[in-house]
Motif scaffolding. Structure first.
Motif, PDB file in Angstrom:
ATOM      1  N   ASN A  44       0.812  -1.218   0.000  1.00 61.21           N
ATOM      2  CA  ASN A  44       0.000   0.000   0.000  1.00 61.21           C
ATOM      3  C   ASN A  44       0.844   1.267   0.000  1.00 61.21           C
ATOM      4  O   ASN A  44       0.342   2.356   0.268  1.00 61.21           O
ATOM      5  CB  ASN A  44      -0.943  -0.012   1.199  1.00 61.21           C
ATOM      6  CG  ASN A  44      -1.980  -1.098   1.027  1.00 61.21           C
ATOM      7  OD1 ASN A  44      -2.694  -1.110   0.030  1.00 61.21           O
ATOM      8  ND2 ASN A  44      -2.038  -2.033   1.957  1.00 61.21           N
TER       9      ASN A  44
ATOM     10  N   GLY B 132      -7.319   0.158   5.734  1.00 56.78           N
ATOM     11  CA  GLY B 132      -7.638   0.648   4.387  1.00 56.78           C
ATOM     12  C   GLY B 132      -7.183   2.067   4.142  1.00 56.78           C
ATOM     13  O   GLY B 132      -7.484   2.646   3.094  1.00 56.78           O
TER      14      GLY B 132
ATOM     15  N   ASN C 192      -4.098   2.110  -0.783  1.00 61.08           N
ATOM     16  CA  ASN C 192      -5.078   1.004  -0.658  1.00 61.08           C
ATOM     17  C   ASN C 192      -6.166   1.073  -1.731  1.00 61.08           C
ATOM     18  O   ASN C 192      -6.467   0.066  -2.390  1.00 61.08           O
ATOM     19  CB  ASN C 192      -5.763   1.023   0.715  1.00 61.08           C
ATOM     20  CG  ASN C 192      -4.824   0.735   1.858  1.00 61.08           C
ATOM     21  OD1 ASN C 192      -3.842   1.452   2.034  1.00 61.08           O
ATOM     22  ND2 ASN C 192      -5.102  -0.296   2.647  1.00 61.08           N
TER      23      ASN C 192
END
Ligand code: BYC
Length: 320
Positions: free
Chosen positions: A121, A282, A287
């Protein structure tokens, strides 16, 4: 009804005892063997997360395929990214031996019901990131995955043998790229240092939460799925990587990092677990982008799967 045989008990308690004896003797559990539901669920969770990481892991480096600085670098990077697709495929196959469905696992990834490694990410801002991913991220992967070659579940352990051999090539290509850049211009050396500064702490987070905050570790280790705790592997990784950083000529961005003469191990500073938690929730830098791309790949390429399935069905009919 078939008669029970001596080596295949049919009542649940006896099956459980047989499973425990297999684990205690350090033998492998195979797909047709009886296994507790928790063991099956844990394996599907870990193997699916691992497979998703390989597939999502193609994205950060894949971003550089069209901008590789030479044909040689492009060929190496292309081979590496293709290897990662292969790793994902072996791992989804291993999950299928446990009764999981590959398309369903992909849906769960896209719906954010299953995780993939936090490390993917973060963005790859320069070509030095390709080298640092090879060195640090694949280095961490090797540390984590070599013990998984002895995992108690046969198909997972066997998949890991090939994965680890390929990861070893990945790590070397990254280190070789960085060595080349470090022999280059001051700007190239600065790019390498900048990439190391950005990837060092996230690479330590790849090993998962600290042992006292790792809900799955104790049971996974008792079942022989994991062979070492998250903190043990993280420490092993730091000890392995510090001399490599010195040889390369970069500084690891941790003022508290030092060799403890009493233990021969390296002490390191506190990891920012709030960042790890944010990424898992997240909210990491990439992400949304990673999942959106995976969703688009699934949806845009659905016709390929449909065509291949229709062809396979037609062919199976013709043979029968
Ligand atoms: N990122 O109880 P814990 C690669 C989750 S591929 C995200 O310690 P466990 C590569 C964990 O899943 C790298 N989530 O869990 C590929 C759990 O959540 P759930 C991937 C993480 O399973 C391409 C919760 O946190 N490698 O290297 O006992 C190119 C609590 O954790 C992370 C693997 O998957 C994380 N970093 O231990 C280049 C290796 N850490 O599922 C390179 C196989 C933890 O309960 N997996 N979580 O909702 C493992 O060895 C173990 O699953 C872990 C975590 C050590 C990662």
């Amino acid at each position: 009804m078939s008669a029970p045989t001596l080596d295949r008990p049919t009542d649940e308690a006896a099956l459980q005892r047989q499973f425990e004896a297999t684990i205690a003797a350090d033998r492998r559990v195979e797909p047709r063997d009886w296994m507790p539901e928790g063991y099956r669920r844990t394996l599907i969770r870990q193997i699916a997360q691992h497979a998703h990481s390989e597939i999502i892991g193609m994205q950060p480096e894949g971003d550089w395929l069209l901008a590789a600085p030479s044909l040689r670098r492009k060929a190496i990077l292309l081979a590496k990214v293709q290897d990662e697709a292969g790793h994902g495929m072996y791992l989804y196959s291993a999950a299928e031996t446990l009764g999981a469905d590959r398309a369903d696992l992909t849906d769960k990834l896209i719906e954010k019901k299953q995780k993939y490694s936090s490390i993917f990410n973060y963005p790859t801002l320069t070509y030095a990131d390709v080298g640092v991913i090879g060195w640090l991220v694949d280095g961490a992967a090797i540390c984590n995955q070599v013990p998984l070659c002895r995992s108690s579940y046969g198909p997972y352990a066997r998949a890991m043998i090939r994965v680890c051999k390929e990861e070893s090539f990945h790590q070397r290509q990254g280190y070789e790229l960085l060595m080349t850049m470090m022999r280059g211009t001051p700007e190239q050396r600065a790019m390498v240092q900048d990439a190391v500064d950005r990837w060092w702490w996230p690479s330590l987070m790849m090993f998962g939460p600290p042992d006292d905050d790792s809900p799955n570790s104790a049971q996974s280790m008792a079942w022989g799925i994991k062979r070492h705790s998250n903190d043990e592997l993280r420490q092993r990784y730091v000890d392995m990587t510090v001399p490599q950083a010195e040889f390369l000529g970069v500084t690891l961005p941790d003022p508290e990092l030092r060799l403890d003469p009493d233990t021969g191990r390296h002490r390191f500073g506190a990891i920012d677990w709030s960042e790890f938690k944010a990424v898992l929730a997240g909210n990491g830098p990439c992400n949304d982008e990673r999942i959106a791309r995976r969703r688009a790949a699934r949806d845009d390429n659905a016709w390929v799967t449909e065509a291949a399935t229709a062809y396979a069905e037609k062919h199976a009919g013709a043979v029968a």
